[in-house]
Scaffold this active site. Structure first.
Site, short mmCIF file in Angstrom:
data_model
loop_
_atom_site.label_atom_id
_atom_site.label_comp_id
_atom_site.label_asym_id
_atom_site.label_seq_id
_atom_site.Cartn_x
_atom_site.Cartn_y
_atom_site.Cartn_z
N LYS A 241 0.84 -1.21 0.00
CA LYS A 241 0.00 0.00 0.00
C LYS A 241 0.87 1.26 0.00
O LYS A 241 0.64 2.18 -0.78
CB LYS A 241 -0.89 0.06 1.26
CG LYS A 241 -1.82 -1.10 1.45
CD LYS A 241 -2.66 -0.93 2.72
CE LYS A 241 -1.84 -0.94 4.00
NZ LYS A 241 -1.15 -2.22 4.28
N ARG B 272 -9.01 1.22 8.98
CA ARG B 272 -8.64 -0.17 9.24
C ARG B 272 -9.75 -0.90 9.98
O ARG B 272 -9.62 -2.08 10.27
CB ARG B 272 -7.38 -0.20 10.09
CG ARG B 272 -6.11 -0.44 9.30
CD ARG B 272 -4.95 -0.43 10.29
NE ARG B 272 -3.82 -1.16 9.84
CZ ARG B 272 -2.74 -0.60 9.28
NH1 ARG B 272 -2.69 0.68 9.04
NH2 ARG B 272 -1.72 -1.36 8.95
N ARG C 247 11.72 -6.08 4.38
CA ARG C 247 11.38 -4.65 4.36
C ARG C 247 12.39 -3.83 5.16
O ARG C 247 12.78 -4.19 6.25
CB ARG C 247 9.98 -4.41 4.94
CG ARG C 247 9.67 -2.91 5.11
CD ARG C 247 8.21 -2.59 5.01
NE ARG C 247 7.44 -2.99 6.16
CZ ARG C 247 6.13 -2.74 6.30
NH1 ARG C 247 5.48 -2.08 5.34
NH2 ARG C 247 5.49 -3.14 7.35
N ARG D 88 11.71 -2.06 10.89
CA ARG D 88 10.68 -1.57 11.82
C ARG D 88 10.51 -2.52 13.00
O ARG D 88 10.56 -3.72 12.83
CB ARG D 88 9.35 -1.41 11.09
CG ARG D 88 9.20 -0.03 10.46
CD ARG D 88 8.02 0.06 9.55
NE ARG D 88 6.79 -0.51 10.09
CZ ARG D 88 5.63 -0.47 9.45
NH1 ARG D 88 5.55 0.11 8.26
NH2 ARG D 88 4.56 -1.01 9.98
N ARG E 177 -0.37 -9.08 13.30
CA ARG E 177 -0.94 -8.02 12.45
C ARG E 177 -1.81 -8.62 11.35
O ARG E 177 -2.83 -8.04 10.97
CB ARG E 177 0.18 -7.16 11.87
CG ARG E 177 0.84 -6.31 12.96
CD ARG E 177 2.20 -5.82 12.56
NE ARG E 177 2.15 -4.94 11.41
CZ ARG E 177 3.21 -4.66 10.66
NH1 ARG E 177 4.37 -5.21 10.92
NH2 ARG E 177 3.08 -3.84 9.65
P1 ADP Z 1 1.74 -1.50 7.38
O1 ADP Z 1 2.48 -0.59 6.44
O2 ADP Z 1 2.50 -2.73 7.67
O3 ADP Z 1 0.36 -1.80 6.92
P2 ADP Z 1 1.29 0.79 9.05
O4 ADP Z 1 2.51 1.61 9.00
O5 ADP Z 1 0.15 1.20 8.20
O6 ADP Z 1 1.67 -0.73 8.75
O7 ADP Z 1 0.78 0.67 10.54
C1 ADP Z 1 1.64 0.27 11.58
C2 ADP Z 1 0.85 0.15 12.86
O8 ADP Z 1 0.30 1.43 13.22
C3 ADP Z 1 -0.35 -0.79 12.82
O9 ADP Z 1 0.01 -2.14 13.06
C4 ADP Z 1 -1.22 -0.21 13.94
O10 ADP Z 1 -0.75 -0.58 15.22
C5 ADP Z 1 -1.00 1.29 13.78
N1 ADP Z 1 -1.99 1.89 12.87
C6 ADP Z 1 -1.74 2.47 11.66
N2 ADP Z 1 -2.88 2.90 11.09
C7 ADP Z 1 -3.88 2.57 11.94
C8 ADP Z 1 -5.30 2.71 11.92
N3 ADP Z 1 -5.94 3.28 10.89
N4 ADP Z 1 -6.01 2.25 13.00
C9 ADP Z 1 -5.39 1.69 14.05
N5 ADP Z 1 -4.08 1.50 14.12
C10 ADP Z 1 -3.31 1.93 13.08
P1 ADP Z 2 2.34 -1.74 3.19
O1 ADP Z 2 2.37 -0.25 3.15
O2 ADP Z 2 1.12 -2.33 2.59
O3 ADP Z 2 2.64 -2.29 4.55
P2 ADP Z 2 4.90 -1.59 1.77
O4 ADP Z 2 4.63 -0.67 0.64
O5 ADP Z 2 5.70 -1.08 2.91
O6 ADP Z 2 3.53 -2.27 2.27
O7 ADP Z 2 5.62 -2.90 1.17
C1 ADP Z 2 6.02 -3.99 2.02
C2 ADP Z 2 7.37 -4.54 1.54
O8 ADP Z 2 7.23 -5.15 0.27
C3 ADP Z 2 8.43 -3.46 1.37
O9 ADP Z 2 9.68 -4.02 1.68
C4 ADP Z 2 8.34 -3.10 -0.11
O10 ADP Z 2 9.57 -2.60 -0.62
C5 ADP Z 2 8.01 -4.46 -0.73
N1 ADP Z 2 7.13 -4.38 -1.91
C6 ADP Z 2 6.15 -3.48 -2.17
N2 ADP Z 2 5.54 -3.78 -3.35
C7 ADP Z 2 6.14 -4.88 -3.82
C8 ADP Z 2 5.95 -5.70 -5.01
N3 ADP Z 2 4.99 -5.39 -5.91
N4 ADP Z 2 6.76 -6.77 -5.16
C9 ADP Z 2 7.70 -7.08 -4.23
N5 ADP Z 2 7.93 -6.37 -3.11
C10 ADP Z 2 7.16 -5.29 -2.91
#
Ligand code: ADP
Ligand code: ADP
Ligand code: ZN
Length: 213
Positions: free
Chosen positions: A13, A88, A127, A160, A171
Site C-alpha cells: 500500500k 482499518r 522490508r 521496523r 498483524r
Molecule cells: P503496514 O504498512 O504494515 O500496513 P502501518 O505503517 O500502516 O503498517 O501501521 C503500523 C501500525 O500502526 C499498525 O500495526 C497499527 O498498530 C497502527 N496503525 C496504523 N494505522 C492505523 C489505523 N488506521 N487504525 C489503528 N491502528 C493503526
Molecule cells: P504496506 O504499506 O502495505 O505495509 P509496503 O509498501 O511497505 O507495504 O511494502 C512492504 C514490503 O514489500 C516493502 O519491503 C516493499 O519494498 C516491498 N514491496 C512493495 N511492493 C512490492 C511488489 N509489488 N513486489 C515485491 N515487493 C514489494
C-alpha cells in the site's frame, strides 16, 4: 480525488501510495507514518500509540480517527488525498464517511492490493524503512541505490520494530478480523477495486492507474 488503499500489512500500500501521490500530485497520508513520527518525537500521542503498535494491535479508533480527520482538514487536502493504512476498521470508515458527507464529498476509489498471507511473511522480512522520510525498500525486490541508505534523504535504513515475524503474524490476524470487512463495506458503496499485488511494483502501479483512469 480521494483514494483509500486497502490491503494486508506489507501488501505494498505504502509503495503504491507514494507513487500515486507523485503521479497525481496528491498528499500521501499514512496513519502508521504519523504514529511513528510521534513516537520518534516522544509526543503524548506517540506514547499512547506505541504499546499497541509494538504488540501488532490497532491503535484505538477514537484516537486514530481524531488524528486522521485533523490531517485531512489541512489545506493541501482540498484537491483530494491518498489514504494509506486508514481506515482499518468499520467504525473508522464510518467516521470518515460521515465527516465527508457533511462536506458533500465521498471516497472515490478503494483500491485493494491483494497479496496472500504466505507472500506477506516473506516480504516483511526484507522490508527496510527510512526513519526520517518514511520511504520503504525491500532488500531483494526494491533495493535502494546505495546499500542500507535512503535514496530520498540519505538516512540509514532500519527494520521496523513491528516487522518481527511474531508481530507480523498478529498483524495479519488483526487484518483478517478487523480490516477485511472493509472490502464488503466499499463494495456496497460501489467504489471497490482489487489489483494483484503479487506482480512487480511497476505492474501493480499500472493496474491501479488504469482503474483511476
Ligand atoms: P503496514 O504498512 O504494515 O500496513 P502501518 O505503517 O500502516 O503498517 O501501521 C503500523 C501500525 O500502526 C499498525 O500495526 C497499527 O498498530 C497502527 N496503525 C496504523 N494505522 C492505523 C489505523 N488506521 N487504525 C489503528 N491502528 C493503526
Ligand atoms: P504496506 O504499506 O502495505 O505495509 P509496503 O509498501 O511497505 O507495504 O511494502 C512492504 C514490503 O514489500 C516493502 O519491503 C516493499 O519494498 C516491498 N514491496 C512493495 N511492493 C512490492 C511488489 N509489488 N513486489 C515485491 N515487493 C514489494
Ligand atoms: Zn528517507
Amino acid at each position: 480525488m480521494k483514494i483509500v488503499m486497502l490491503g494486508a500489512p506489507g501488501a505494498g500500500k505504502g509503495t503504491q501510495a507514494e507513487r500515486l501521490a507523485s503521479e497525481y500530485g496528491l498528499p500521501h497520508i499514512s496513519t502508521g507514518d504519523i504514529f511513528r513520527k510521534n513516537i520518534k518525537e516522544g509526543t503524548e500521542l506517540g506514547k499512547e500509540a506505541k504499546s499497541f503498535m509494538d504488540a501488532g494491535r490497532l491503535v484505538p479508533d477514537e484516537l486514530t480517527v481524531r488524528i486522521l480527520l485533523d490531517r485531512v482538514a489541512d489545506d493541501d487536502c482540498k484537491k483530494g488525498y491518498i489514504l494509506d493504512g486508514f481506515p482499518r476498521t468499520i467504525p473508522q470508515a464510518e467516521a470518515l464517511d460521515s465527516e465527508l458527507e457533511k462536506l458533500g464529498e465521498k471516497i472515490d476509489f478503494a483500491i485493494d492490493v491483494d497479496v496472500p498471507d504466505e507472500n506477506i511473511i516473506k516480504r516483511m522480512s526484507g522490508r527496510r524503512a527510512c526513519p526520517r522520510c518514511g520511504a520503504t525498500y525491500h532488500m531483494q525486490h526494491v533495493p535502494p541505490k546505495k546499500d542500507g541508505v535512503c535514496d530520498e534523504c540519505g538516512t540509514e535504513l532500519v527494520i521496523r520494530d513491528d516487522d518481527k515475524p511474531e508481530t507480523v503474524k498478529n498483524r495479519l490476524a488483526v487484518y483478517h478480523e478487523q480490516t477485511q470487512p472493509l472490502v464488503e463495506y466499499y463494495r456496497k458503496k460501489g467504489v471497490y477495486h482489487t489489483v494483484d499485488g503479487t506482480a512487480d511494483v511497476g505492474a501493480v502501479f499500472d493496474s491501479i492507474r488504469s482503474i483511476l483512469g
